[in-house]
Write a protein that holds these residues in place. Structure first.
Motif, PDB file in Angstrom:
ATOM      1  N   ASP A 137     -63.138  51.448  56.983  1.00 12.45           N
ATOM      2  CA  ASP A 137     -61.680  51.427  56.945  1.00 12.45           C
ATOM      3  C   ASP A 137     -61.157  52.688  57.627  1.00 12.45           C
ATOM      4  O   ASP A 137     -61.624  53.784  57.352  1.00 12.45           O
ATOM      5  CB  ASP A 137     -61.187  51.369  55.491  1.00 12.45           C
ATOM      6  N   ILE A 138     -60.187  52.552  58.500  1.00 13.53           N
ATOM      7  CA  ILE A 138     -59.687  53.675  59.284  1.00 13.53           C
ATOM      8  C   ILE A 138     -59.196  54.820  58.398  1.00 13.53           C
ATOM      9  O   ILE A 138     -59.360  55.996  58.740  1.00 13.53           O
ATOM     10  CB  ILE A 138     -58.558  53.194  60.242  1.00 13.53           C
ATOM     11  N   ARG A 139     -58.632  54.513  57.242  1.00 12.74           N
ATOM     12  CA  ARG A 139     -58.059  55.550  56.401  1.00 12.74           C
ATOM     13  C   ARG A 139     -59.111  56.438  55.746  1.00 12.74           C
ATOM     14  O   ARG A 139     -58.813  57.550  55.310  1.00 12.74           O
ATOM     15  CB  ARG A 139     -57.143  54.910  55.339  1.00 12.74           C
ATOM     16  N   LEU A 140     -60.337  55.964  55.682  1.00 11.79           N
ATOM     17  CA  LEU A 140     -61.394  56.755  55.049  1.00 11.79           C
ATOM     18  C   LEU A 140     -61.827  57.938  55.904  1.00 11.79           C
ATOM     19  O   LEU A 140     -62.509  58.839  55.416  1.00 11.79           O
ATOM     20  CB  LEU A 140     -62.600  55.858  54.739  1.00 11.79           C
ATOM     21  N   VAL A 153     -59.783  56.891  68.702  1.00 15.24           N
ATOM     22  CA  VAL A 153     -60.275  55.924  67.722  1.00 15.24           C
ATOM     23  C   VAL A 153     -61.192  54.921  68.398  1.00 15.24           C
ATOM     24  O   VAL A 153     -60.896  54.408  69.480  1.00 15.24           O
ATOM     25  CB  VAL A 153     -59.104  55.210  67.009  1.00 15.24           C
ATOM     26  N   TRP A 154     -62.326  54.673  67.746  1.00 11.13           N
ATOM     27  CA  TRP A 154     -63.299  53.672  68.213  1.00 11.13           C
ATOM     28  C   TRP A 154     -63.454  52.579  67.172  1.00 11.13           C
ATOM     29  O   TRP A 154     -63.533  52.850  65.971  1.00 11.13           O
ATOM     30  CB  TRP A 154     -64.678  54.301  68.416  1.00 11.13           C
ATOM     31  N   LEU A 155     -63.543  51.351  67.643  1.00 12.89           N
ATOM     32  CA  LEU A 155     -63.964  50.211  66.828  1.00 12.89           C
ATOM     33  C   LEU A 155     -65.468  50.088  67.036  1.00 12.89           C
ATOM     34  O   LEU A 155     -65.912  49.606  68.077  1.00 12.89           O
ATOM     35  CB  LEU A 155     -63.232  48.940  67.274  1.00 12.89           C
ATOM     36  N   THR A 156     -66.262  50.533  66.070  1.00 12.01           N
ATOM     37  CA  THR A 156     -67.708  50.667  66.303  1.00 12.01           C
ATOM     38  C   THR A 156     -68.533  49.518  65.754  1.00 12.01           C
ATOM     39  O   THR A 156     -69.771  49.552  65.847  1.00 12.01           O
ATOM     40  CB  THR A 156     -68.233  51.999  65.738  1.00 12.01           C
ATOM     41  N   GLU A 207     -54.887  44.564  62.918  1.00 16.02           N
ATOM     42  CA  GLU A 207     -55.820  45.593  62.454  1.00 16.02           C
ATOM     43  C   GLU A 207     -56.045  46.661  63.516  1.00 16.02           C
ATOM     44  O   GLU A 207     -56.092  47.860  63.213  1.00 16.02           O
ATOM     45  CB  GLU A 207     -57.152  44.955  62.063  1.00 16.02           C
ATOM     46  N   ILE A 208     -56.176  46.232  64.755  1.00 13.39           N
ATOM     47  CA  ILE A 208     -56.367  47.199  65.839  1.00 13.39           C
ATOM     48  C   ILE A 208     -55.133  48.068  66.011  1.00 13.39           C
ATOM     49  O   ILE A 208     -55.223  49.296  66.131  1.00 13.39           O
ATOM     50  CB  ILE A 208     -56.711  46.471  67.149  1.00 13.39           C
ATOM     51  N   ARG A 209     -53.974  47.442  66.020  1.00  9.44           N
ATOM     52  CA  ARG A 209     -52.723  48.193  66.171  1.00  9.44           C
ATOM     53  C   ARG A 209     -52.552  49.216  65.049  1.00  9.44           C
ATOM     54  O   ARG A 209     -52.198  50.385  65.303  1.00  9.44           O
ATOM     55  CB  ARG A 209     -51.535  47.230  66.197  1.00  9.44           C
ATOM     56  N   ASP A 210     -52.817  48.809  63.816  1.00  4.73           N
ATOM     57  CA  ASP A 210     -52.671  49.728  62.688  1.00  4.73           C
ATOM     58  C   ASP A 210     -53.652  50.895  62.786  1.00  4.73           C
ATOM     59  O   ASP A 210     -53.312  52.039  62.468  1.00  4.73           O
ATOM     60  CB  ASP A 210     -52.890  48.978  61.369  1.00  4.73           C
ATOM     61  N   ALA A 211     -54.887  50.607  63.228  1.00  2.91           N
ATOM     62  CA  ALA A 211     -55.890  51.667  63.352  1.00  2.91           C
ATOM     63  C   ALA A 211     -55.500  52.668  64.429  1.00  2.91           C
ATOM     64  O   ALA A 211     -55.624  53.889  64.245  1.00  2.91           O
ATOM     65  CB  ALA A 211     -57.252  51.065  63.656  1.00  2.91           C
TER      66      ALA A 211
END
Length: 338
Positions: free
Chosen positions: A182-185, A228-231, A213-217
């Protein structure tokens, strides 16, 4: 600071490796060379690989030879490596489960007992320093990822905080990151701060939710001044193909058009699912067979196209011809269908 943007990558396990221990205990230099050539054909410039603390402890020389060889092969192909030092996912790494070959579950690294007992952290500290000191060339190593998905479990979070400090002291020029689901972590880690934020989005239900989800991250990371990376990503859950088979084409265009600074799809080589529960259902992931044929030419084209987002406006080169073979190898022994 090394560039942390325009990253297009894949998670990498060799074809016959079910976990990080097998990846390094049974390392095959020729297979690694072939697999990295496949990544290059997709226009990828990075791979994310999970290291093996336990194999390092058992045979440091063999691990060093394999890791150095892999880094050199990646460098020669213009592919940077994102090493993951520790893994929270899987079963406890008992001696019986640490098998170099054959069926094996995903394995935690280190064990839960080590994570819960800070007086046992000397070994992981030494491993972290050892890896960090080998990863100071920004043309070879993209960043150091301390752990995959530590979550919010306090002992693991404290362990990751300690190893972040160790890595930062050993190699202060190397960017640091954590494989947060989760991005917030990502904000759990502040001393030192992470150089890049991560999040995972493996199976979003719909295109609309994936975009959200991508936009929020991206918005969250930008607010904290971080790339930011989506890994980890695989496919849309709702799509015409069997939900137990790869379908990167369902999600790759969305990712390629996004404002993400990087992404890594799960996974380069065609394999049974990482988690044993999903493996028993018959799920497979990946693109390339060991011989270079692809499971889906549509997926290969979509992935190659999305890897060209740094050249927006240019027509993707479709000169690569893919040999397609849409069936898992017999030795996978996976069941299921839909």
């Amino acid at each position: 600071m090394v560039s942390l943007t325009a990253v297009r990558g894949a998670i990498y396990f060799p074809t016959h490796s079910h976990n990080h221990y097998q990846s390094w205990a049974a390392y095959d230099p020729q297979a690694a060379a072939n697999d990295l050539d496949y990544a290059k054909r997709l226009n990828l410039n990075a791979v994310r690989v999970i290291l093996s603390y336990h194999w390092w402890r058992e045979n440091r020389r063999a691990f060093a030879d394999a890791f150095d060889d892999f880094l050199l092969k990646a460098e020669n192909r213009g592919i940077r490596v994102l090493p993951v030092l520790f893994e929270s996912i899987g079963e406890q790494p008992t001696k019986a489960r640490r098998r170099p070959t054959g069926d094996a579950p995903a394995l935690k690294s280190p064990s839960g007992a080590t994570i819960r007992r800070p007086w046992r952290w000397d070994g992981p500290r030494k491993f972290t320093r050892w890896v960090a000191n080998r990863c100071i060339d920004p043309d070879v190593v993209l960043a150091l990822e301390i752990m995959n998905e530590p979550g919010e479990y306090e002992p693991r979070v404290n362990f990751v905080r300690e190893m972040l400090q160790v890595a930062n002291q050993a190699a202060p020029v190397v960017p640091l990151t954590v494989g947060c689901k989760d991005i917030r972590l990502n904000t759990q880690f502040s001393d030192p701060e992470l150089d890049v934020y991560q999040f995972h989005m493996n199976l979003p239900p719909t295109e609309k939710q994936a975009r959200r989800e991508i936009r929020d991250a991206v918005t969250f990371a930008r607010a904290h001044g971080k790339p930011v990376w989506l890994t980890e990503w695989q496919r849309l859950r709702q799509s015409p193909r069997s939900n137990l088979r790869p379908n990167y084409a369902s999600l790759a265009p969305i990712i390629g058009e996004s404002a993400l600074d990087g992404d890594f799809f799960w996974q380069l080589m065609l394999k049974p699912a990482y988690m044993r529960k999903q493996r028993k259902k018959g799920r497979i992931n990946g693109l390339f067979h060991a011989d270079g044929a692809v499971f889906s030419a549509a997926d290969a084209n979509a992935l190659a196209d999305s890897a060209r987002t740094e050249s927006r406006g240019e027509t993707a080169d479709r000169s690569v011809e893919w040999t397609e073979r849409q069936r898992p190898p017999e030795e996978f022994d996976v069941g299921g269908g839909n």
